[in-house]
Design a protein around this motif. Structure first.
Motif, PDB file in Angstrom:
ATOM      1  N   SER A 247      39.993  37.331  38.141  1.00 29.47           N
ATOM      2  CA  SER A 247      38.672  36.967  37.628  1.00 29.47           C
ATOM      3  C   SER A 247      38.605  35.473  37.339  1.00 29.47           C
ATOM      4  N   ALA A 248      39.694  34.905  36.785  1.00 24.50           N
ATOM      5  CA  ALA A 248      39.717  33.466  36.518  1.00 24.50           C
ATOM      6  C   ALA A 248      39.633  32.665  37.812  1.00 24.50           C
TER       7      ALA A 248
ATOM      8  N   LYS B 154      38.242  33.670  40.606  1.00 28.70           N
ATOM      9  CA  LYS B 154      36.866  33.785  41.125  1.00 28.70           C
ATOM     10  C   LYS B 154      35.915  32.891  40.344  1.00 28.70           C
ATOM     11  N   THR B 155      36.068  32.864  39.009  1.00 28.52           N
ATOM     12  CA  THR B 155      35.200  32.015  38.193  1.00 28.52           C
ATOM     13  C   THR B 155      35.387  30.547  38.542  1.00 28.52           C
ATOM     14  N   ASP B 156      36.646  30.135  38.758  1.00 27.25           N
ATOM     15  CA  ASP B 156      36.911  28.743  39.126  1.00 27.25           C
ATOM     16  C   ASP B 156      36.284  28.412  40.483  1.00 27.25           C
TER      17      ASP B 156
ATOM     18  N   ARG C  89      33.678  29.884  41.768  1.00 27.41           N
ATOM     19  CA  ARG C  89      32.222  29.843  41.595  1.00 27.41           C
ATOM     20  C   ARG C  89      31.789  28.509  40.979  1.00 27.41           C
ATOM     21  N   LEU C  90      32.590  28.016  40.014  1.00 26.72           N
ATOM     22  CA  LEU C  90      32.272  26.737  39.394  1.00 26.72           C
ATOM     23  C   LEU C  90      32.307  25.618  40.422  1.00 26.72           C
TER      24      LEU C  90
ATOM     25  N   TYR D 222      34.833  30.850  47.582  1.00 27.86           N
ATOM     26  CA  TYR D 222      34.329  31.814  46.602  1.00 27.86           C
ATOM     27  C   TYR D 222      34.346  33.226  47.174  1.00 27.86           C
TER      28      TYR D 222
ATOM     29  N   ARG E 246      36.415  36.394  45.715  1.00 26.66           N
ATOM     30  CA  ARG E 246      35.815  37.701  45.412  1.00 26.66           C
ATOM     31  C   ARG E 246      36.552  38.816  46.137  1.00 26.66           C
TER      32      ARG E 246
ATOM     33  N   GLU F 227      39.887  39.430  44.571  1.00 27.70           N
ATOM     34  CA  GLU F 227      39.763  40.169  43.315  1.00 27.70           C
ATOM     35  C   GLU F 227      39.575  41.653  43.582  1.00 27.70           C
TER      36      GLU F 227
END
Length: 501
Positions: free
Chosen positions: A193-194, A196-198, A200-201, A273, A277, A280
């Motif tokens: 999740s981290a 994926k969040t990175d 996305r950022l 990204y 995903r 993940e």
């Protein structure tokens, strides 16, 4: 021969005249020549600008919803020129209006005092609290506590009998593998999740960079098209040489290169990204499968134990313990204390209603009304600031924004000026010349676009701060013409001679 004699006769006559004049020729004084005075006026280049002009910007950021004027339009003072998307701010204004109405209603209720219905309800609440205190104090006997202790002992004995099956080595090992699989699952979820969040950022940052690059490209393309069209500076209006035109072309090429790079970065960030995903989903699915397998193995080991019976036994222990705690002294004392506190609160509420509001309560309610009023004023002010208005009547000279584009505070969007009164602003007076210029000095003005037109004017202002222009320190001087010519246009070139001729 005839020509010769005439010539000799003329020479002889001249000699006779010189002889006759004698000393007079030697004493004649030369005619004095008047001195030639050099023109000491200061000559400078300038441009025609309105006496009033403004480059208008927004005080808040947002997306442009409407551009209400076009270049060349004549606008009136306070006329709306541009409007941002106000839907969110309108909702905030409505919320602030509701908060203010609520605060005013609370203040009105407080000043009106308690109604008969409110007093009756408070008295009923006191009676209910008194009954609850009596009920709690007389609800538990010693016999009730002995029965609860016996029930708890029986529940513990039954649970111990069922749990002895869990002491086998194979059960302990299977349970450890299940716990390990569960911990791995949670760790994988957090790690993926981290990631994926990175990703996305980074993609959001790339999109923001692309938006800025698109805006820069639009500006550079517009300026280059204007330069190609008429060979003049797109904003200042003067003619450009080849080197200056090349700068606009280079700026356009750089902006286009930056745009392509930004587009590529967005695509790379999007691919990264999507990969994050997918990773993940795959990683979490694999970890969940391992938990399922470990759970199945643990369940097989526990086949000899009835899980339903074990759960029921544990629930029975918890229920028996809760019942006993409730009946014992501390639990009972706590229940009594709670009931007595509820009674005190009900009695205090009744007394407050009978006494009416205090000065402090009214002051607090009035302060809340003032706070809500200020918040509403701030919300309305911010809503009004989302519409750009003309500070004075005049001509729209430049519009540098389109609907749908994002604006930030301080960025010049629309330029307007008042064409009813012009002034001349010099552009090349150096520090060597500015010392010869005084406020209110006379000036003669000519224009490249109006041959034969000459105006008189006076120096109205000298800017104190010099500017570095191609290595020279130059100062701006403002000259006000004594007359108005409708043929003058913004940024026309002019020449001024300052001082007496």
């Amino acid at each position: 021969m005839f020509r010769f004699s005439i010539k000799n006769t003329a020479v002889a006559a001249a000699l006779l005249m010189l002889t006759a004049c004698g000393g007079q020729a030697n004493t004649a004084q030369p005619t004095p020549i008047p001195p030639v005075r050099a023109d000491e006026r200061v000559v400078a280049e300038g441009r025609v600008v309105p006496m009033r002009s403004a480059a208008l910007a927004m005080n808040s950021n947002g997306v442009v919803a409407e551009v209400l004027v076009a270049e060349g339009d004549i606008v009136q003072s306070q006329q709306a020129l541009l409007r941002l998307d106000t839907r969110r701010q309108e909702a905030l204004v409505a919320q602030a209006e509701a908060d203010k109405a609520r605060a005013e209603a609370a203040l009105a209720r407080l000043k009106a005092g308690s109604s008969e219905e409110e007093l009756m309800a408070a008295e009923a609440q006191v009676r209910r609290a008194e009954a609850q205190v009596q009920q709690v104090r007389g609800s538990v006997t010693d016999r009730d506590i002995l029965a609860a202790e016996a029930r708890l002992q029986q529940a513990h004995a039954r649970l111990a009998e069922l749990e002895r099956a869990d002491d086998r080595p194979e059960v302990i090992q299977a349970k450890a593998r299940l716990d390990e699989a569960r911990a791995t699952l949670e760790a994988e979820k957090a790690r993926l999740s981290a990631a994926k969040t990175d990703a996305r950022l980074r993609m959001d940052q790339a999109v923001d960079a692309l938006t800025r690059a698109q805006s820069a490209w639009v500006v550079a393309r517009s300026e280059w098209d204007a330069v190609q069209s008429d060979g003049r500076h797109p904003t200042l209006g003067y003619g450009l040489n080849e080197a200056e035109k090349r700068k606009f072309l280079d700026a356009f090429v750089q902006a286009e290169t930056a745009l392509r790079s930004a587009e590529s970065s967005v695509e790379q960030a999007r691919v990264a990204y999507d990969a994050a995903r997918q990773a993940e989903a795959v990683g979490v699915s694999a970890a969940e499968q391992r938990v399922i397998e470990a759970q199945a193995a643990y369940d097989r080991v526990l086949r000899s134990t009835n899980n339903d019976e074990l759960a029921a036994a544990r629930a029975e222990v918890a229920d028996a313990q809760a019942r006993l705690d409730k009946l014992r002294g501390e639990e009972r004392s706590g229940a009594i204390a709670v009931a007595e506190a509820a009674l005190a609160e009900a009695q205090a509420n009744l007394a407050r209603l009978k006494a009416g509001p205090t000065t402090a309560q009214i002051a607090e309610a009035e302060a809340e009304v003032r706070r809500a009023t200020a918040a509403l004023l701030a919300a309305r002010t911010q809503l009004d600031e989302m519409t750009l208005r003309a500070p004075f009547g005049g001509l729209v000279a430049a519009v540098n924004i389109k609907p749908g584009e994002y604006v930030t505070p301080g960025t010049a969007l629309i330029t307007i000026g008042d064409p009813s009164a012009w002034q001349i602003e010099t552009t090349d007076l150096t520090e060597l010349s500015i010392v010869k210029v005084q406020p209110d000095a006379l000036a003669t003005i000519t224009f490249d676009a109006l041959p034969g037109v000459e105006m008189q004017g006076r120096v109205t202002r000298i800017r104190e701060l010099g500017e570095n222009r191609q290595g020279d320190i130059t100062y701006r001087v403002i000259i006000a013409p004594n007359q108005h010519d409708t043929r003058l246009r913004w940024n026309m070139t002019a020449s001024v001679a300052i001082g007496q001729p």
